[in-house]
Design a protein around this motif. Structure first.
Motif, PDB file in Angstrom:
ATOM      1  N   ASP A 214     114.721  69.207  95.559  1.00  0.00           N
ATOM      2  CA  ASP A 214     113.468  68.447  95.667  1.00  0.00           C
ATOM      3  C   ASP A 214     112.629  68.677  94.418  1.00  0.00           C
ATOM      4  O   ASP A 214     112.097  69.756  94.196  1.00  0.00           O
ATOM      5  N   THR A 225     111.601  64.777 101.913  1.00  0.00           N
ATOM      6  CA  THR A 225     112.428  65.975 102.041  1.00  0.00           C
ATOM      7  C   THR A 225     112.077  66.781 103.280  1.00  0.00           C
ATOM      8  O   THR A 225     112.934  67.477 103.832  1.00  0.00           O
ATOM      9  N   ARG A 226     110.841  66.678 103.762  1.00  0.00           N
ATOM     10  CA  ARG A 226     110.478  67.292 105.040  1.00  0.00           C
ATOM     11  C   ARG A 226     111.282  66.649 106.167  1.00  0.00           C
ATOM     12  O   ARG A 226     111.728  67.335 107.095  1.00  0.00           O
ATOM     13  N   ALA A 229     114.842  67.969 105.984  1.00  0.00           N
ATOM     14  CA  ALA A 229     114.890  69.334 106.507  1.00  0.00           C
ATOM     15  C   ALA A 229     114.867  69.350 108.032  1.00  0.00           C
ATOM     16  O   ALA A 229     115.460  70.232 108.662  1.00  0.00           O
ATOM     17  N   VAL A 235     116.760  72.405 101.970  1.00  0.00           N
ATOM     18  CA  VAL A 235     115.902  71.796 100.942  1.00  0.00           C
ATOM     19  C   VAL A 235     115.302  72.891 100.077  1.00  0.00           C
ATOM     20  O   VAL A 235     114.619  73.796 100.572  1.00  0.00           O
ATOM     21  N   ARG A 237     112.788  73.200  96.960  1.00  0.00           N
ATOM     22  CA  ARG A 237     111.813  72.514  96.102  1.00  0.00           C
ATOM     23  C   ARG A 237     111.613  73.311  94.819  1.00  0.00           C
ATOM     24  O   ARG A 237     111.437  74.534  94.858  1.00  0.00           O
ATOM     25  N   THR A 253     105.381  71.494 102.934  1.00  0.00           N
ATOM     26  CA  THR A 253     106.528  72.351 102.622  1.00  0.00           C
ATOM     27  C   THR A 253     107.278  72.813 103.867  1.00  0.00           C
ATOM     28  O   THR A 253     108.183  73.640 103.774  1.00  0.00           O
ATOM     29  N   LYS A 256     111.229  73.888 104.115  1.00  0.00           N
ATOM     30  CA  LYS A 256     111.773  74.036 102.763  1.00  0.00           C
ATOM     31  C   LYS A 256     111.584  75.454 102.243  1.00  0.00           C
ATOM     32  O   LYS A 256     110.759  76.216 102.739  1.00  0.00           O
ATOM     33  N   CYS A 258     110.634  77.140  98.431  1.00  0.00           N
ATOM     34  CA  CYS A 258     109.955  76.650  97.223  1.00  0.00           C
ATOM     35  C   CYS A 258     110.120  77.650  96.082  1.00  0.00           C
ATOM     36  O   CYS A 258     109.763  78.824  96.222  1.00  0.00           O
TER      37      CYS A 258
END
Length: 461
Positions: A214, A225-226, A229, A235, A237, A253, A256, A258
């Protein structure tokens, strides 16, 4: 109160066709709950239709895995509308304000203009032209001395983000409006490279085992992308070292991990290449030439990740004179005439945008649908796919379906609308709204609570 499915179903049919989906699958979709968000455009229908399109893509993928009839996809219009606003319900704490104090609408000498200053470098760009101001009063005085078109261009020329308020007719005749109108809602292109992946979907968690890289910010891409997921995708990010979105990360988020990488540094580039080489879906929201300038253009991405499903978005479309212009939902609403139409229809004395950032969210769920459809096609052909979308084209999609809106209001939120699943975040405890999309035997569930940007290592689980 009976549900008026027709506007949402018409939007769904149009979106599913743009996604090259099997039109027979439309019979599997249903909408429940009546009422609509207060807007002159069908925002609730956009919410329910785009989430239904993403849900149909999941149903289609499950059907491919099980060789059974596609599962019914039921979308709750109320909850879909709420997810287009804010899905998280913090307990005993509040996220930071999503807007910079200077961001907003200002009256120039000949009309309205919007300044987008949430990112520090965008605020500094505006202040290069208008001077530094600590509040909106000072900024308003500076803006009032300018003509709106001149100020928009001056801020854009120094790397900032601004949009004068145009009418629907003005945008329709504008070179960029004409360019966007000629673009498809979803530009899809099957690639010739073939995947090395042996991944196959699971009926209960259809995206489990898929890796999603992401590279998106703010709302549209993160919403996409949420969604991925929610159905099991891993995912990851990636953000630059100094980027932050404190007012948005707690909501976007979810599900995910990050991480941060500086793609100008040799070691980080090598790590990014390693991640990309085992990525199934890449979602990115950089301007059209940004990845090319970093050395990760289309051919480079294909070479690193054969069979990649590559989904990208921008603000103002992929052709025309504004193809590389920075933009956000609130700016696109000003440019395309949505804010002006709202002001005129309601008799307001200032721009009247949509009640939610509908272009962002709607584009996000269409991106998710495109990604899942790309995976289904890859299972059939072994080949990768590229899809391109834009906020401005989603605005055109909304305007094309501007029928008389449902005048009944959505029922207010109740405790029953909140999922009992606890979300343990570094900011505090939270709950989420119940998910609007229901499919038999396939429950949306996120493996990770929302987390700060840069809180995880840049590696796959």
């Amino acid at each position: 109160m009976p549900v008026n499915e027709q506007p949402g179903r018409a939007m769904l049919a149009s979106a599913w066709s743009a996604l090259a989906g099997d039109l027979a699958m439309l019979d599997a979709a249903a909408f429940v709950e009546a009422g609509a968000l207060p807007a002159i455009f069908p925002v609730t229908d956009l919410a329910s239709a785009t989430m239904a399109a993403a849900g149909l893509a999941i149903s289609e993928l499950r059907n491919h895995a099980t060789s059974t009839s596609p599962a019914r996809v039921a979308v709750d219009r109320r909850l879909a509308s709420m997810w287009f606003a804010w899905s998280q319900r913090p307990i005993g704490w509040m996220p930071p304000a999503p807007w910079d104090p200077i961001a907003g609408d200002y009256l120039a000498s000949d009309g309205w203009i919007r300044l987008h200053t949430n990112a520090l470098h965008h605020r500094k760009a505006a202040e290069r032209i208008l001077g530094e101001h600590q509040d909106k009063a000072g900024m308003a005085k500076a803006v009032s001395a300018w003509k709106k078109a001149d100020l928009e261009q001056a801020i854009v020329d120094v790397g900032g983000c601004a949009a004068e308020m145009r009418s629907l007719n003005s945008w329709a005749g504008h070179p960029q409006g004409l360019a966007v109108a000629s673009e498809p809602l979803v530009h899809r292109q099957q690639m010739h490279d073939e995947t090395r992946s042996r991944w196959r979907p699971d009926a209960n968690r259809p995206l489990d085992g898929l890796r999603v890289l992401d590279l998106t910010r703010v709302l549209a891409g993160p919403a996409a992308t949420r969604f991925l997921a929610a159905y099991g995708a891993d995912v990851l990010r990636i953000d630059p070292p100094t980027w932050d979105e404190p007012g948005l990360v707690t909501d976007l988020t979810l599900g995910k991990r990050c991480a941060r990488l500086d793609l100008h540094k040799k070691n980080d580039r090598a790590l990014f290449e390693k991640l990309l080489s085992t990525t199934d879906i890449l979602v990115h929201g950089y301007r059209p030439d940004a990845l090319e300038r970093l050395g990760f253009g289309v051919e480079a991405r294909r070479r690193l990740a054969p069979g990649l499903v590559d989904v990208c978005l921008d603000a103002y479309g992929w052709t025309g004179p504004w193809a590389d212009r920075r933009g956000f939902d609130s700016l696109v609403q000003m440019s395309t005439g949505i804010a002006d139409a709202g002001m005129q229809a309601t008799g307001a004395d200032k721009p009247k945008p949509l009640p939610v950032q509908a272009l962002d969210h709607g584009t996000g769920y269409l991106m998710a649908a495109a990604a899942v459809r790309g995976i289904t096609e890859r299972l059939k052909t072994g080949r990768g796919m590229q899809a391109r979308l834009s906020l401005a084209r989603t605005a055109r999609f909304l305007l094309d379906h501007a029928t008389p809106n449902d005048t009944s209001t959505l029922a207010a939120e109740t405790p029953a609308d909140i999922d009992p699943w606890p979300e343990h975040t570094v900011w505090g405890e939270a709950r989420r709204l119940r998910w609007p999309v229901a499919m038999d035997g396939c429950e949306a569930k996120w493996n990770h609570a929302a987390s700060p940007l840069g809180s995880s290592p840049a590696e796959w689980i």
